[in-house]
Scaffold this active site. Structure first.
Site, PDB file in Angstrom:
ATOM      1  N   ILE A  96      39.891  39.298  37.367  1.00 63.78           N
ATOM      2  CA  ILE A  96      40.013  40.718  37.724  1.00 63.78           C
ATOM      3  C   ILE A  96      41.094  41.368  37.173  1.00 63.78           C
ATOM      4  CG2 ILE A  96      40.982  39.843  39.974  1.00 63.78           C
ATOM      5  CD1 ILE A  96      39.562  42.187  41.331  1.00 63.78           C
ATOM      6  N   ALA A  97      41.284  42.388  36.645  1.00 64.83           N
ATOM      7  CA  ALA A  97      42.378  43.144  36.056  1.00 64.83           C
ATOM      8  C   ALA A  97      42.411  44.530  36.227  1.00 64.83           C
ATOM      9  CB  ALA A  97      42.340  42.683  34.580  1.00 64.83           C
ATOM     10  N   VAL A  98      43.545  45.108  36.416  1.00 68.44           N
ATOM     11  CA  VAL A  98      43.737  46.543  36.568  1.00 68.44           C
ATOM     12  C   VAL A  98      44.922  47.010  35.641  1.00 68.44           C
ATOM     13  CG1 VAL A  98      44.671  48.325  38.242  1.00 68.44           C
ATOM     14  CG2 VAL A  98      43.098  46.685  39.085  1.00 68.44           C
ATOM     15  N   GLU A 130      39.762  30.451  39.499  1.00 64.74           N
ATOM     16  CA  GLU A 130      41.107  29.977  39.134  1.00 64.74           C
ATOM     17  C   GLU A 130      42.283  30.879  38.775  1.00 64.74           C
ATOM     18  OE1 GLU A 130      40.799  26.667  38.965  1.00 64.74           O
ATOM     19  OE2 GLU A 130      38.796  26.454  38.352  1.00 64.74           O
ATOM     20  N   ASN A 135      50.985  33.428  40.126  1.00 68.07           N
ATOM     21  CA  ASN A 135      50.529  34.769  40.089  1.00 68.07           C
ATOM     22  C   ASN A 135      50.589  35.313  41.228  1.00 68.07           C
ATOM     23  OD1 ASN A 135      49.016  37.215  39.515  1.00 68.07           O
ATOM     24  ND2 ASN A 135      47.569  36.050  38.076  1.00 68.07           N
ATOM     25  N   TYR A 141      44.237  37.832  46.985  1.00 73.82           N
ATOM     26  CA  TYR A 141      42.948  37.163  47.267  1.00 73.82           C
ATOM     27  C   TYR A 141      43.329  36.786  48.763  1.00 73.82           C
ATOM     28  CZ  TYR A 141      42.309  36.793  42.357  1.00 73.82           C
ATOM     29  OH  TYR A 141      41.959  37.109  41.093  1.00 73.82           O
TER      30      TYR A 141
HETATM   31  C1  LIG Z   1      46.486  41.398  40.405  1.00 69.81           C
HETATM   32  C2  LIG Z   1      45.998  42.567  40.195  1.00 69.81           C
HETATM   33  C3  LIG Z   1      44.422  42.745  39.857  1.00 69.81           C
HETATM   34  C4  LIG Z   1      46.087  43.332  41.406  1.00 69.81           C
HETATM   35  O1  LIG Z   1      45.578  44.906  41.189  1.00 69.81           O
HETATM   36  P1  LIG Z   1      46.061  46.158  42.242  1.00 69.81           P
HETATM   37  O2  LIG Z   1      44.911  47.336  41.959  1.00 69.81           O
HETATM   38  O3  LIG Z   1      47.554  46.383  42.072  1.00 69.81           O
HETATM   39  O4  LIG Z   1      45.911  45.497  43.545  1.00 69.81           O
HETATM   40  P2  LIG Z   1      45.791  46.359  45.005  1.00 69.81           P
HETATM   41  O5  LIG Z   1      46.287  47.807  44.582  1.00 69.81           O
HETATM   42  O6  LIG Z   1      44.288  46.493  45.432  1.00 69.81           O
HETATM   43  O7  LIG Z   1      46.426  45.429  45.772  1.00 69.81           O
HETATM   44  C5  LIG Z   1      46.002  44.674  46.890  1.00 69.81           C
HETATM   45  C6  LIG Z   1      46.903  43.829  47.774  1.00 69.81           C
HETATM   46  O8  LIG Z   1      47.824  42.916  47.028  1.00 69.81           O
HETATM   47  C7  LIG Z   1      49.224  43.240  46.867  1.00 69.81           C
HETATM   48  N1  LIG Z   1      49.496  43.221  45.598  1.00 69.81           N
HETATM   49  C8  LIG Z   1      48.899  43.458  44.132  1.00 69.81           C
HETATM   50  N2  LIG Z   1      49.631  43.192  43.465  1.00 69.81           N
HETATM   51  C9  LIG Z   1      50.995  42.792  43.840  1.00 69.81           C
HETATM   52  C10 LIG Z   1      52.083  41.891  43.116  1.00 69.81           C
HETATM   53  N3  LIG Z   1      52.295  42.021  41.860  1.00 69.81           N
HETATM   54  N4  LIG Z   1      53.051  41.640  44.289  1.00 69.81           N
HETATM   55  C11 LIG Z   1      53.002  41.547  45.464  1.00 69.81           C
HETATM   56  N5  LIG Z   1      51.585  42.074  46.008  1.00 69.81           N
HETATM   57  C12 LIG Z   1      50.700  42.463  45.425  1.00 69.81           C
HETATM   58  C13 LIG Z   1      49.185  44.695  47.158  1.00 69.81           C
HETATM   59  O9  LIG Z   1      50.449  45.098  48.002  1.00 69.81           O
HETATM   60  C14 LIG Z   1      48.019  44.801  48.079  1.00 69.81           C
HETATM   61  O10 LIG Z   1      48.282  44.417  49.466  1.00 69.81           O
HETATM   62  P3  LIG Z   1      48.288  45.450  50.866  1.00 69.81           P
HETATM   63  O11 LIG Z   1      47.017  45.908  50.775  1.00 69.81           O
HETATM   64  O12 LIG Z   1      48.629  44.524  51.658  1.00 69.81           O
HETATM   65  O13 LIG Z   1      49.180  46.715  50.122  1.00 69.81           O
HETATM   66  C15 LIG Z   1      46.868  43.335  38.939  1.00 69.81           C
HETATM   67  O14 LIG Z   1      48.125  43.247  39.303  1.00 69.81           O
HETATM   68  C16 LIG Z   1      46.538  42.766  37.531  1.00 69.81           C
HETATM   69  O15 LIG Z   1      45.711  43.183  36.891  1.00 69.81           O
HETATM   70  N6  LIG Z   1      47.459  41.816  37.378  1.00 69.81           N
HETATM   71  C17 LIG Z   1      47.303  41.164  36.020  1.00 69.81           C
HETATM   72  C18 LIG Z   1      45.922  40.568  35.847  1.00 69.81           C
HETATM   73  C19 LIG Z   1      45.830  39.272  36.820  1.00 69.81           C
HETATM   74  O16 LIG Z   1      46.662  38.463  37.076  1.00 69.81           O
HETATM   75  N7  LIG Z   1      44.396  39.126  37.463  1.00 69.81           N
HETATM   76  C20 LIG Z   1      44.464  38.085  38.381  1.00 69.81           C
HETATM   77  C21 LIG Z   1      43.968  36.854  37.940  1.00 69.81           C
HETATM   78  S1  LIG Z   1      42.241  36.905  37.042  1.00 69.81           S
END
Ligand SMILES: CC(C)(COP(=O)(O)OP(=O)(O)OC[C@H]1O[C@@H](n2cnc3c(N)ncnc32)[C@H](O)[C@@H]1OP(=O)(O)O)[C@@H](O)C(=O)NCCC(=O)NCCS
Length: 173
Positions: A96-98, A130, A135, A141
């Site tokens: 999953i990635a944004v 995984e 991370n 999650y």
């Molecule tokens: C992990 C990832 C997908 C989160 O995307 P996002 O769109 O920013 O997530 P959301 O905005 O939906 O946040 C969901 C919750 O997680 C928390 N969160 C997300 N990223 C965070 C971070 N780096 N540190 C702390 N909290 C985090 C948010 O605060 C939120 O919590 P809340 O609802 O209590 O405020 C994004 O940071 C990403 O693409 N990371 C790189 C790829 C990766 O590591 N993917 C996961 C492994 S496959």
């Protein structure tokens, strides 16, 4: 995700979730996001050929989140994706990635909500994944109730050959 009032300037564009894409339509936006989203230091991202092979498998599904096109000159922009693989009543969240500019805005939450909803409707009883052990995605999650069920030592190999452990997380639906 709309501000609901066309007389006001929009804080955010409308977003749409798109499922059921063929591999050849998914590969472009998925790689566009993949290349920005993962820090190469950790070795979590997949290259084009790995991604292409996984997308071609019949059990793999991609959910794409993108901005809604506003005109022919302003087409939809890829925001994030979730890739899953379903085997019988078990689903693996492969990635999953944004894209960085769309983070902390609920994009991953939208994707994961839809993944879980689709899995429930398909009779899936458990989703697992995984994740690199340090991370920050763990916050995402945990919000959905995933719990740590395993540890894989040295699972990821980073850009300088440094190894990183992976945690296995799972949720029962
Ligand atoms: C992990 C990832 C997908 C989160 O995307 P996002 O769109 O920013 O997530 P959301 O905005 O939906 O946040 C969901 C919750 O997680 C928390 N969160 C997300 N990223 C965070 C971070 N780096 N540190 C702390 N909290 C985090 C948010 O605060 C939120 O919590 P809340 O609802 O209590 O405020 C994004 O940071 C990403 O693409 N990371 C790189 C790829 C990766 O590591 N993917 C996961 C492994 S496959």
């Amino acid at each position: 995700m709309s501000d609901g009032d066309s007389s006001q300037p929009r804080a955010t564009p409308d977003l749409q979730l798109i499922g059921g894409l063929a591999a050849e339509d998914a590969i472009g936006p998925v790689m566009h996001i993949m290349q920005q989203a993962f820090d190469p230091v950790y070795g979590e991202a997949w290259n084009h050929s790995q991604t292409r092979s996984m997308l071609a498998m019949p059990l793999t599904h991609v959910l794409l989140l993108e901005t809604v096109a506003t005109s022919a000159d302003a087409p939809g922009e890829p925001v994030g994706f979730a890739m899953t693989r379903r085997v019988a009543d078990e689903e693996e969240l492969l990635l999953i990635a944004v894209a960085p500019k769309w983070r902390q805005f609920g994009a991953a939450t939208m994707l994961l909500n839809q993944v879980i909803d689709n899995a429930r409707k398909a009779g899936v009883s458990r989703i697992h994944l995984e994740m690199r052990s340090n991370n920050p995605a763990v916050h995402l999650y945990s919000k959905f109730g995933f719990q740590t069920v395993g540890l894989r030592k040295d699972y990821y190999r980073g850009s300088d050959n440094h190894r990183f452990d992976a945690l296995t997380l799972a949720i029962h639906l």
